[in-house]
Design a protein around this motif. Structure first.
Motif, PDB file in Angstrom:
ATOM      1  N   LEU A  37       0.829  -1.208   0.000  1.00 22.07           N
ATOM      2  CA  LEU A  37       0.000   0.000   0.000  1.00 22.07           C
ATOM      3  C   LEU A  37       0.861   1.255   0.000  1.00 22.07           C
ATOM      4  CD1 LEU A  37      -2.631  -1.306   2.536  1.00 22.07           C
ATOM      5  CD2 LEU A  37      -3.173  -0.491   0.231  1.00 22.07           C
ATOM      6  N   TYR A  38       1.957   1.234   0.751  1.00 23.94           N
ATOM      7  CA  TYR A  38       2.871   2.371   0.728  1.00 23.94           C
ATOM      8  C   TYR A  38       3.356   2.633  -0.701  1.00 23.94           C
ATOM      9  CZ  TYR A  38       3.383   2.212   5.882  1.00 23.94           C
ATOM     10  OH  TYR A  38       3.171   2.246   7.231  1.00 23.94           O
ATOM     11  N   LYS A  39       3.655   1.545  -1.413  1.00 29.33           N
ATOM     12  CA  LYS A  39       4.190   1.711  -2.781  1.00 29.33           C
ATOM     13  C   LYS A  39       3.140   2.309  -3.715  1.00 29.33           C
ATOM     14  CE  LYS A  39       6.984  -0.424  -6.357  1.00 29.33           C
ATOM     15  NZ  LYS A  39       6.298   0.274  -7.463  1.00 29.33           N
ATOM     16  N   LEU A  40       1.889   1.872  -3.563  1.00 27.81           N
ATOM     17  CA  LEU A  40       0.830   2.450  -4.397  1.00 27.81           C
ATOM     18  C   LEU A  40       0.758   3.964  -4.207  1.00 27.81           C
ATOM     19  CD1 LEU A  40      -2.065  -0.153  -3.914  1.00 27.81           C
ATOM     20  CD2 LEU A  40      -0.701   0.222  -5.987  1.00 27.81           C
ATOM     21  N   ALA A  41       0.822   4.396  -2.950  1.00 28.25           N
ATOM     22  CA  ALA A  41       0.763   5.822  -2.660  1.00 28.25           C
ATOM     23  C   ALA A  41       2.049   6.534  -3.051  1.00 28.25           C
ATOM     24  CB  ALA A  41       0.466   6.038  -1.175  1.00 28.25           C
ATOM     25  N   ALA A  42       3.184   5.883  -2.793  1.00 36.71           N
ATOM     26  CA  ALA A  42       4.485   6.470  -3.126  1.00 36.71           C
ATOM     27  C   ALA A  42       4.605   6.739  -4.616  1.00 36.71           C
ATOM     28  CB  ALA A  42       5.609   5.553  -2.661  1.00 36.71           C
ATOM     29  N   ASP A  43       4.107   5.809  -5.411  1.00 37.46           N
ATOM     30  CA  ASP A  43       4.202   5.957  -6.865  1.00 37.46           C
ATOM     31  C   ASP A  43       3.299   7.073  -7.392  1.00 37.46           C
ATOM     32  OD1 ASP A  43       6.058   3.956  -6.889  1.00 37.46           O
ATOM     33  OD2 ASP A  43       4.696   2.395  -7.622  1.00 37.46           O
ATOM     34  N   GLN A  44       2.420   7.556  -6.517  1.00 39.82           N
ATOM     35  CA  GLN A  44       1.600   8.723  -6.882  1.00 39.82           C
ATOM     36  C   GLN A  44       2.233  10.019  -6.386  1.00 39.82           C
ATOM     37  OE1 GLN A  44      -2.797   8.534  -6.774  1.00 39.82           O
ATOM     38  NE2 GLN A  44      -2.550   6.596  -5.657  1.00 39.82           N
ATOM     39  N   GLY A  45       3.431   9.899  -5.780  1.00 39.40           N
ATOM     40  CA  GLY A  45       4.146  11.083  -5.328  1.00 39.40           C
ATOM     41  C   GLY A  45       3.813  11.533  -3.924  1.00 39.40           C
ATOM     42  N   TYR A  46       3.165  10.670  -3.122  1.00 36.98           N
ATOM     43  CA  TYR A  46       2.768  11.047  -1.760  1.00 36.98           C
ATOM     44  C   TYR A  46       3.960  10.845  -0.835  1.00 36.98           C
ATOM     45  CZ  TYR A  46      -0.291  11.475   2.331  1.00 36.98           C
ATOM     46  OH  TYR A  46      -0.887  11.888   3.503  1.00 36.98           O
ATOM     47  N   SER A  47       4.530  11.945  -0.330  1.00 39.98           N
ATOM     48  CA  SER A  47       5.810  11.878   0.377  1.00 39.98           C
ATOM     49  C   SER A  47       5.782  11.057   1.671  1.00 39.98           C
ATOM     50  CB  SER A  47       6.351  13.288   0.646  1.00 39.98           C
ATOM     51  OG  SER A  47       5.511  14.013   1.515  1.00 39.98           O
ATOM     52  N   PRO A  48       4.720  11.101   2.512  1.00 40.74           N
ATOM     53  CA  PRO A  48       4.735  10.247   3.703  1.00 40.74           C
ATOM     54  C   PRO A  48       4.842   8.767   3.362  1.00 40.74           C
ATOM     55  CG  PRO A  48       3.100  11.969   3.969  1.00 40.74           C
ATOM     56  CD  PRO A  48       3.562  12.020   2.531  1.00 40.74           C
ATOM     57  N   ALA A  49       4.192   8.357   2.269  1.00 42.98           N
ATOM     58  CA  ALA A  49       4.272   6.956   1.845  1.00 42.98           C
ATOM     59  C   ALA A  49       5.661   6.640   1.303  1.00 42.98           C
ATOM     60  CB  ALA A  49       3.215   6.669   0.788  1.00 42.98           C
ATOM     61  N   GLN A  50       6.264   7.581   0.604  1.00 37.73           N
ATOM     62  CA  GLN A  50       7.629   7.368   0.109  1.00 37.73           C
ATOM     63  C   GLN A  50       8.588   7.164   1.277  1.00 37.73           C
ATOM     64  OE1 GLN A  50       7.814  11.016  -2.123  1.00 37.73           O
ATOM     65  NE2 GLN A  50       7.194  10.045  -4.046  1.00 37.73           N
ATOM     66  N   PHE A  51       8.429   7.980   2.305  1.00 36.94           N
ATOM     67  CA  PHE A  51       9.278   7.822   3.489  1.00 36.94           C
ATOM     68  C   PHE A  51       9.027   6.480   4.170  1.00 36.94           C
ATOM     69  CE2 PHE A  51       9.952   8.158   8.065  1.00 36.94           C
ATOM     70  CZ  PHE A  51      11.293   8.525   8.095  1.00 36.94           C
ATOM     71  N   ASN A  52       7.759   6.125   4.361  1.00 35.22           N
ATOM     72  CA  ASN A  52       7.439   4.870   5.032  1.00 35.22           C
ATOM     73  C   ASN A  52       7.967   3.664   4.272  1.00 35.22           C
ATOM     74  OD1 ASN A  52       6.156   6.377   6.944  1.00 35.22           O
ATOM     75  ND2 ASN A  52       4.078   5.704   6.445  1.00 35.22           N
ATOM     76  N   LEU A  53       7.906   3.732   2.939  1.00 34.66           N
ATOM     77  CA  LEU A  53       8.436   2.624   2.139  1.00 34.66           C
ATOM     78  C   LEU A  53       9.952   2.553   2.275  1.00 34.66           C
ATOM     79  CD1 LEU A  53       7.730   0.329   0.252  1.00 34.66           C
ATOM     80  CD2 LEU A  53       7.832   1.929  -1.679  1.00 34.66           C
ATOM     81  N   GLY A  54      10.612   3.700   2.371  1.00 39.54           N
ATOM     82  CA  GLY A  54      12.049   3.712   2.638  1.00 39.54           C
ATOM     83  C   GLY A  54      12.375   3.004   3.941  1.00 39.54           C
ATOM     84  N   VAL A  55      11.581   3.264   4.979  1.00 40.10           N
ATOM     85  CA  VAL A  55      11.775   2.592   6.271  1.00 40.10           C
ATOM     86  C   VAL A  55      11.587   1.089   6.119  1.00 40.10           C
ATOM     87  CG1 VAL A  55      10.884   2.333   8.626  1.00 40.10           C
ATOM     88  CG2 VAL A  55      11.100   4.613   7.622  1.00 40.10           C
ATOM     89  N   SER A  56      10.569   0.686   5.348  1.00 38.86           N
ATOM     90  CA  SER A  56      10.318  -0.742   5.127  1.00 38.86           C
ATOM     91  C   SER A  56      11.530  -1.421   4.511  1.00 38.86           C
ATOM     92  CB  SER A  56       9.099  -0.927   4.215  1.00 38.86           C
ATOM     93  OG  SER A  56       7.923  -0.414   4.821  1.00 38.86           O
ATOM     94  N   TYR A  57      12.132  -0.789   3.500  1.00 39.95           N
ATOM     95  CA  TYR A  57      13.319  -1.370   2.862  1.00 39.95           C
ATOM     96  C   TYR A  57      14.528  -1.340   3.794  1.00 39.95           C
ATOM     97  CZ  TYR A  57      11.357  -2.010  -1.822  1.00 39.95           C
ATOM     98  OH  TYR A  57      10.628  -2.463  -2.891  1.00 39.95           O
ATOM     99  N   GLU A  58      14.673  -0.280   4.587  1.00 38.52           N
ATOM    100  CA  GLU A  58      15.815  -0.192   5.485  1.00 38.52           C
ATOM    101  C   GLU A  58      15.759  -1.263   6.581  1.00 38.52           C
ATOM    102  OE1 GLU A  58      17.905   2.846   8.730  1.00 38.52           O
ATOM    103  OE2 GLU A  58      16.248   3.560   7.488  1.00 38.52           O
ATOM    104  N   LYS A  59      14.552  -1.521   7.087  1.00 37.81           N
ATOM    105  CA  LYS A  59      14.411  -2.431   8.225  1.00 37.81           C
ATOM    106  C   LYS A  59      13.925  -3.821   7.832  1.00 37.81           C
ATOM    107  CE  LYS A  59      13.606   1.240  11.596  1.00 37.81           C
ATOM    108  NZ  LYS A  59      12.725   1.752  12.677  1.00 37.81           N
ATOM    109  N   ALA A  60      13.797  -4.053   6.522  1.00 39.60           N
ATOM    110  CA  ALA A  60      13.323  -5.364   6.030  1.00 39.60           C
ATOM    111  C   ALA A  60      11.962  -5.700   6.631  1.00 39.60           C
ATOM    112  CB  ALA A  60      14.343  -6.460   6.338  1.00 39.60           C
ATOM    113  N   GLU A  61      11.043  -4.754   6.593  1.00 39.93           N
ATOM    114  CA  GLU A  61       9.702  -4.960   7.119  1.00 39.93           C
ATOM    115  C   GLU A  61       8.713  -5.066   5.961  1.00 39.93           C
ATOM    116  OE1 GLU A  61      10.317  -2.633  11.395  1.00 39.93           O
ATOM    117  OE2 GLU A  61       9.155  -1.661   9.793  1.00 39.93           O
ATOM    118  N   GLY A  62       8.371  -6.312   5.612  1.00 36.53           N
ATOM    119  CA  GLY A  62       7.428  -6.558   4.531  1.00 36.53           C
ATOM    120  C   GLY A  62       8.066  -6.661   3.169  1.00 36.53           C
ATOM    121  N   VAL A  63       9.331  -6.290   3.081  1.00 33.50           N
ATOM    122  CA  VAL A  63      10.120  -6.410   1.843  1.00 33.50           C
ATOM    123  C   VAL A  63      11.541  -6.807   2.248  1.00 33.50           C
ATOM    124  CG1 VAL A  63       8.806  -4.749   0.457  1.00 33.50           C
ATOM    125  CG2 VAL A  63      10.625  -3.933   1.953  1.00 33.50           C
TER     126      VAL A  63
END
Length: 488
Positions: free
Chosen positions: A251-277
Motif C-alpha cells: 500500500l505504501y508503494k501504491l501511494a508512493a508511486d503517486q508522489g505522496y511523500s509520507p508513503a515514500q518515506f514509510n516505504l524507505g523505512v520498510s526497505y531499510e528495516k526489512a519490514e514486509g520487503v
C-alpha cells in the motif's frame, strides 16, 4: 455576553484557536491562567470554538497538545514576561516552549498562524519581546491587549474579529455543523474517496480502528494516495486489522508511486528495516530521496545520512550537508545537530564556528542532548559565540539532566569549582557519580575521591575502592595508585 452559537469553522479544523499561555502569576500577582480562563469563556460566548488546556488536556500530554494545534486554525499566544522566558530559556520539556516551537516549526503556516496578545503592561511593546517570541512575533501588529486597566469587552471583540479574519470567516457567520456532517456522510455513502478518507481518519482519532480500516480501504481501493498510506500504516501497526507488513509495503508503494511523500518515506523505512520487503539499502535511499525532494523533513534527514555514511549511495559529504540543511530549516532537530557538526568539522561545507554554534543551539533548545553539550562547550570556550560561564553551565546541565555522561561530568566540574554556578560539593559528587555509573573514567575516579575524602558525601572506603577500581580497569593511572594505597 449573549450566546451567539458556534461560528463556522475553517475546512478540516475542529477549533478556531488554540490558547497558549503560562500558568504563573503575572506582574500584578494575579494568576495568568485564571485571566486566560476568563478570556476563554468570553470567546466561547462569541461563538469561538477554543482549545483550552483545562478543558481539553487528557491522556498523553504531548499528543493532546499536538492534536490541539493541528486541529486549530490559529494559535493565540498570551504574551507575558514569564511566557517569553519559558520559550527562550526554559527547559526543553516546558509546555509553553513545546507549543510555541511546534506551531512555528511543524505547522504549514508556522508563526503566521499565531495571534499575539499582551497580558501585561511590560509586554505591551513588542520591541521588548526577546528570544524566540520576539524573533517570530515582534513584527506582528496585535489587535487585543488585556494588560491591567484595558477595556475587557472591547478587547474581546477585537480578538474575536482577528480570529475570524485569520479563519477567513465573518464575525457574524454562524456554523452549520449538522449540515456539514450530513454532507460529508452523504458523499461517503456515495463512495467519494476524500469523504471516506476523512471519516476514516475521524474514526481512527476516536479510537475506532476497525471502522477506520473499513472506510480507509474503500478510499484506498478508489486510488486515493493518502488513504493508501493511512491503511498501510494500520497494517504496519496492526491497528484495526491483522499486522501485515507485506500488505503495508504494498500500500505504501501504491501511494508512493503517486508522489505522496509520507508513503515514500514509510516505504524507505520498510526497505531499510526489512519490514514486509527484503532489506535493500539502495531502495531505501531511493524512496527516502523521493520523499526528501517532495519536502518531507524526515526523508531529507535520512537522505543526508545516506550520503554521509554511503548507505544505498556513494558517499557525498556536500550532498549530505545539503539535505541535512533542508531538514534543519524545517525544524528537524537531528538535522539541526547534523548541520552544526558539519560546520564544526568542515564536512561538506567550509568550517564556520558561528554557524556551528547557531545550529547546535537550535537543536539544543529543541532538547537534543549532544547539541546541548556542544552549545555548553561553545559558551565555555568562546567558540562561535562570546564566552559565558553561566550559559555554559546552563547547557551542560541541560545535557546532564538528560543522561549525557560528558555533560554530567562537566556539570560536576562546574559545581566543584563554582564556575557559572554556586559552588557545591554535594552537587559535584552527585553529577560525578551519575557520569561514573555510565562508565565515565574520570567521573569514576572523582567519585572514588569523594567517597575517600568525604567531599559531597559521607566517607565510605569500600565505595571508594569500588569506584577507583572501575577507573583503574579503564586504565586511569591515578586510580591505580589510589587503589593500591587503599588496599594495603
Amino acid at each position: 455576553f449573549r450566546c451567539m452559537g458556534p461560528k463556522a469553522l475553517p475546512k478540516g479544523k475542529k477549533f478556531h484557536c488554540f490558547l497558549s499561555h503560562d500558568w504563573q502569576e503575572d506582574e500584578n500577582g494575579e494568576s495568568n491562567h485564571d485571566n486566560v480562563k476568563k478570556i476563554n469563556a468570553a470567546l466561547k460566548e462569541h461563538g469561538i470554538v477554543t482549545w483550552f488546556d483545562e478543558e481539553q488536556m487528557g491522556g498523553d500530554v504531548m499528543e493532546a497538545m499536538c492534536n490541539g494545534i493541528d486541529n486549530s486554525a490559529t494559535v493565540v499566544v498570551f504574551v507575558t514576561h514569564n511566557y517569553i522566558e519559558k520559550v527562550y530559556t526554559g527547559p526543553a520539556k516546558d509546555n509553553c516552549k513545546r507549543e510555541f516551537r511546534y506551531t512555528s516549526n511543524n505547522t504549514p503556516k508556522g508563526a503566521d498562524m499565531m495571534i499575539p496578545v499582551p497580558m501585561e503592561k511590560r509586554t505591551s511593546d513588542p520591541k521588548t519581546w526577546r528570544g524566540t517570541v520576539g524573533m517570530e512575533l515582534s513584527g506582528t501588529l496585535y489587535r487585543a491587549n488585556f494588560s491591567k486597566g484595558s477595556n475587557f469587552d472591547k478587547n474581546i471583540q477585537n480578538l474575536v474579529n482577528e480570529i475570524c479574519l485569520q479563519c477567513g470567516i465573518s464575525p457574524e457567520t454562524p456554523a452549520t455543523p449538522e449540515a456539514s456532517s450530513a454532507e460529508l456522510q452523504g458523499k461517503a455513502q456515495n463512495g467519494d474517496p476524500a469523504a471516506l478518507y476523512k471519516q476514516g481518519i475521524a474514526a481512527r482519532d476516536e479510537g475506532d480502528h476497525h471502522q477506520a480500516v473499513r472506510l480507509l480501504k474503500q478510499a484506498a481501493d478508489a486510488g486515493l494516495a493518502r488513504a493508501q498510506c493511512a491503511l498501510g500504516f494500520a497494517h504496519d501497526m496492526g491497528r484495526g486489522t491483522a499486522k501485515d507488513q507485506s500488505e503495508a509495503a504494498r500500500l505504501y508503494k501504491l501511494a508512493a508511486d503517486q508522489g505522496y511523500s509520507p508513503a515514500q518515506f514509510n516505504l524507505g523505512v520498510s526497505y531499510e528495516k526489512a519490514e514486509g520487503v527484503p532489506k535493500d539499502d539502495n531502495m531505501a535511499f531511493k524512496y527516502y530521496k523521493m520523499a526528501a525532494d517532495n519536502g518531507h523533513q524526515k526523508g531529507q534527514y535520512n537522505t543526508g545520512w545516506g550520503y554521509e555514511k554511503g548507505e544505498g549511495v556513494e558517499i557525498d559529504k556536500v550532498k549530505a550537508f545539503e539535505y541535512y540543511k533542508m531538514a534543519a530549516d524545517q525544524g528537524h532537530v537531528k538535522g539541526q545537530y547534523a548541520v552544526g557538526l558539519a560546520y564544526d568539522n568542515a564536512k561538506g561545507v567550509a568550517k564556520d564556528d558561528q554557524m556551528a554554534f547557531k545550529f547546535y543551539k537550535m537543536a539544543a533548545d529543541n532538547g537534543h542532548d549532544k547539541a546541548q553539550f556542544n552549545t555548553g562547550w561553545a559558551y565555555d570556550k568562546g567558540e562561535g559565540v562570546a564566552k559565558n560561564d553561566d550559559l555554559a553551565f546552563k547547557y551542560y546541565k541541560m545535557a546532564a539532566d538528560q543522561g549525557h555522561a560528558k555533560g554530567q561530568y562537566t556539570t560536576a566540574l562546574h559545581y566543584d569549582k563554582g564556575t557559572g554556578c554556586q559552588k557545591s560539593e554535594a552537587n559535584a559528587f552527585k553529577y560525578y557519580k551519575l557520569a561514573a555509573d555510565q562508565g565515565h573514567q574520570s567521573g569514576q575516579f572523582n567519585t572514588g575521591w569523594g567517597y575517600e575524602k568525604g567531599e559531597g558525601t559521607s566517607v565510605d572506603k569500600a565505595s571508594a575502592i569500588t569506584y577507583y577500581k572501575m577507573a583503574a580497569d579503564q586504565g586511569h593511572e591515578k586510580a591505580k595508585k589510589k587503589l593500591e594505597a587503599l588496599i594495603k
